[in-house]
Design a protein around this motif. Structure first.
Motif, PDB file in Angstrom:
ATOM      1  N   LEU A  11       0.836  -1.197   0.000  1.00 20.80           N
ATOM      2  CA  LEU A  11       0.000   0.000   0.000  1.00 20.80           C
ATOM      3  C   LEU A  11       0.874   1.252   0.000  1.00 20.80           C
ATOM      4  O   LEU A  11       0.586   2.218  -0.710  1.00 20.80           O
ATOM      5  CB  LEU A  11      -0.943   0.003   1.200  1.00 20.80           C
ATOM      6  N   TYR A  12       1.954   1.227   0.760  1.00 22.10           N
ATOM      7  CA  TYR A  12       2.876   2.364   0.793  1.00 22.10           C
ATOM      8  C   TYR A  12       3.477   2.615  -0.579  1.00 22.10           C
ATOM      9  O   TYR A  12       3.542   3.752  -1.046  1.00 22.10           O
ATOM     10  CB  TYR A  12       3.984   2.123   1.823  1.00 22.10           C
ATOM     11  N   GLY A  13       3.886   1.555  -1.260  1.00 23.98           N
ATOM     12  CA  GLY A  13       4.454   1.694  -2.594  1.00 23.98           C
ATOM     13  C   GLY A  13       3.451   2.250  -3.589  1.00 23.98           C
ATOM     14  O   GLY A  13       3.784   3.103  -4.426  1.00 23.98           O
ATOM     15  N   GLN A  14       2.198   1.776  -3.501  1.00 26.49           N
ATOM     16  CA  GLN A  14       1.149   2.293  -4.378  1.00 26.49           C
ATOM     17  C   GLN A  14       0.886   3.769  -4.092  1.00 26.49           C
ATOM     18  O   GLN A  14       0.709   4.566  -5.013  1.00 26.49           O
ATOM     19  CB  GLN A  14      -0.131   1.479  -4.196  1.00 26.49           C
ATOM     20  N   GLU A  22       0.455  12.578  -8.917  1.00 22.29           N
ATOM     21  CA  GLU A  22      -0.520  13.636  -8.646  1.00 22.29           C
ATOM     22  C   GLU A  22       0.065  14.804  -7.843  1.00 22.29           C
ATOM     23  O   GLU A  22      -0.676  15.656  -7.352  1.00 22.29           O
ATOM     24  CB  GLU A  22      -1.736  13.038  -7.938  1.00 22.29           C
ATOM     25  N   HIS A  23       1.384  14.821  -7.703  1.00 24.65           N
ATOM     26  CA  HIS A  23       2.096  15.918  -7.025  1.00 24.65           C
ATOM     27  C   HIS A  23       1.596  16.132  -5.597  1.00 24.65           C
ATOM     28  O   HIS A  23       1.325  17.264  -5.185  1.00 24.65           O
ATOM     29  CB  HIS A  23       1.998  17.214  -7.841  1.00 24.65           C
ATOM     30  N   ARG A  24       1.472  15.029  -4.860  1.00 22.69           N
ATOM     31  CA  ARG A  24       1.103  15.089  -3.447  1.00 22.69           C
ATOM     32  C   ARG A  24       2.214  14.430  -2.634  1.00 22.69           C
ATOM     33  O   ARG A  24       3.039  13.698  -3.164  1.00 22.69           O
ATOM     34  CB  ARG A  24      -0.188  14.292  -3.174  1.00 22.69           C
ATOM     35  N   THR A  25       2.177  14.665  -1.344  1.00 25.14           N
ATOM     36  CA  THR A  25       3.046  13.895  -0.461  1.00 25.14           C
ATOM     37  C   THR A  25       2.423  12.504  -0.309  1.00 25.14           C
ATOM     38  O   THR A  25       1.234  12.300  -0.611  1.00 25.14           O
ATOM     39  CB  THR A  25       3.152  14.541   0.932  1.00 25.14           C
ATOM     40  N   ILE A  26       3.194  11.563   0.171  1.00 24.61           N
ATOM     41  CA  ILE A  26       2.659  10.220   0.399  1.00 24.61           C
ATOM     42  C   ILE A  26       1.556  10.283   1.447  1.00 24.61           C
ATOM     43  O   ILE A  26       0.482   9.696   1.282  1.00 24.61           O
ATOM     44  CB  ILE A  26       3.776   9.241   0.795  1.00 24.61           C
ATOM     45  N   ALA A  27       1.780  11.041   2.511  1.00 23.46           N
ATOM     46  CA  ALA A  27       0.748  11.194   3.546  1.00 23.46           C
ATOM     47  C   ALA A  27      -0.491  11.865   2.967  1.00 23.46           C
ATOM     48  O   ALA A  27      -1.623  11.459   3.261  1.00 23.46           O
ATOM     49  CB  ALA A  27       1.287  12.007   4.722  1.00 23.46           C
ATOM     50  N   GLY A  28      -0.295  12.859   2.113  1.00 21.75           N
ATOM     51  CA  GLY A  28      -1.421  13.535   1.477  1.00 21.75           C
ATOM     52  C   GLY A  28      -2.217  12.595   0.591  1.00 21.75           C
ATOM     53  O   GLY A  28      -3.444  12.672   0.519  1.00 21.75           O
ATOM     54  N   GLN A  29      -1.520  11.683  -0.104  1.00 16.43           N
ATOM     55  CA  GLN A  29      -2.207  10.719  -0.962  1.00 16.43           C
ATOM     56  C   GLN A  29      -3.048   9.756  -0.131  1.00 16.43           C
ATOM     57  O   GLN A  29      -4.193   9.475  -0.465  1.00 16.43           O
ATOM     58  CB  GLN A  29      -1.190   9.936  -1.805  1.00 16.43           C
ATOM     59  N   ILE A  30      -2.488   9.272   0.956  1.00 19.27           N
ATOM     60  CA  ILE A  30      -3.225   8.355   1.823  1.00 19.27           C
ATOM     61  C   ILE A  30      -4.414   9.068   2.458  1.00 19.27           C
ATOM     62  O   ILE A  30      -5.512   8.503   2.550  1.00 19.27           O
ATOM     63  CB  ILE A  30      -2.284   7.723   2.872  1.00 19.27           C
TER      64      ILE A  30
END
Length: 75
Positions: A11-14, A22-30
């Motif tokens: 999930l982290y890799g996705q 989408e030019h977001r942080t990983i935390a922002g994407q989650i």
């Protein structure tokens, strides 16, 4: 306030790949995925694509919106 959370490596890799696209942080994407999921659970009759597009439009704000003009009322 941020809280560390353990998630599956897959999930982290996705999230990392989607966040980059989408030019977001990983935390922002989650967080974005979580908002879509929560809205989908609260509104099971709405298509997921509609929910996603609505959340994106709300985040863009009024400055990028186009006013609704009913058909037949256009100049």
């Amino acid at each position: 306030m941020g809280m560390p959370v353990r998630i599956d490596d897959t999930l982290y890799g996705q999230a990392r790949a989607q966040a980059k696209a989408e030019h977001r942080t990983i935390a922002g994407q989650i967080e974005f995925w979580a908002m879509i999921g929560r809205a989908a659970l609260d509104n099971p009759d709405l298509p997921i694509d509609f929910i996603r597009d609505l959340l994106v439009a709300r985040a863009e704000g009024e400055s990028l919106s186009t006013p609704f003009v009913p058909e037949g009322h256009r100049s």
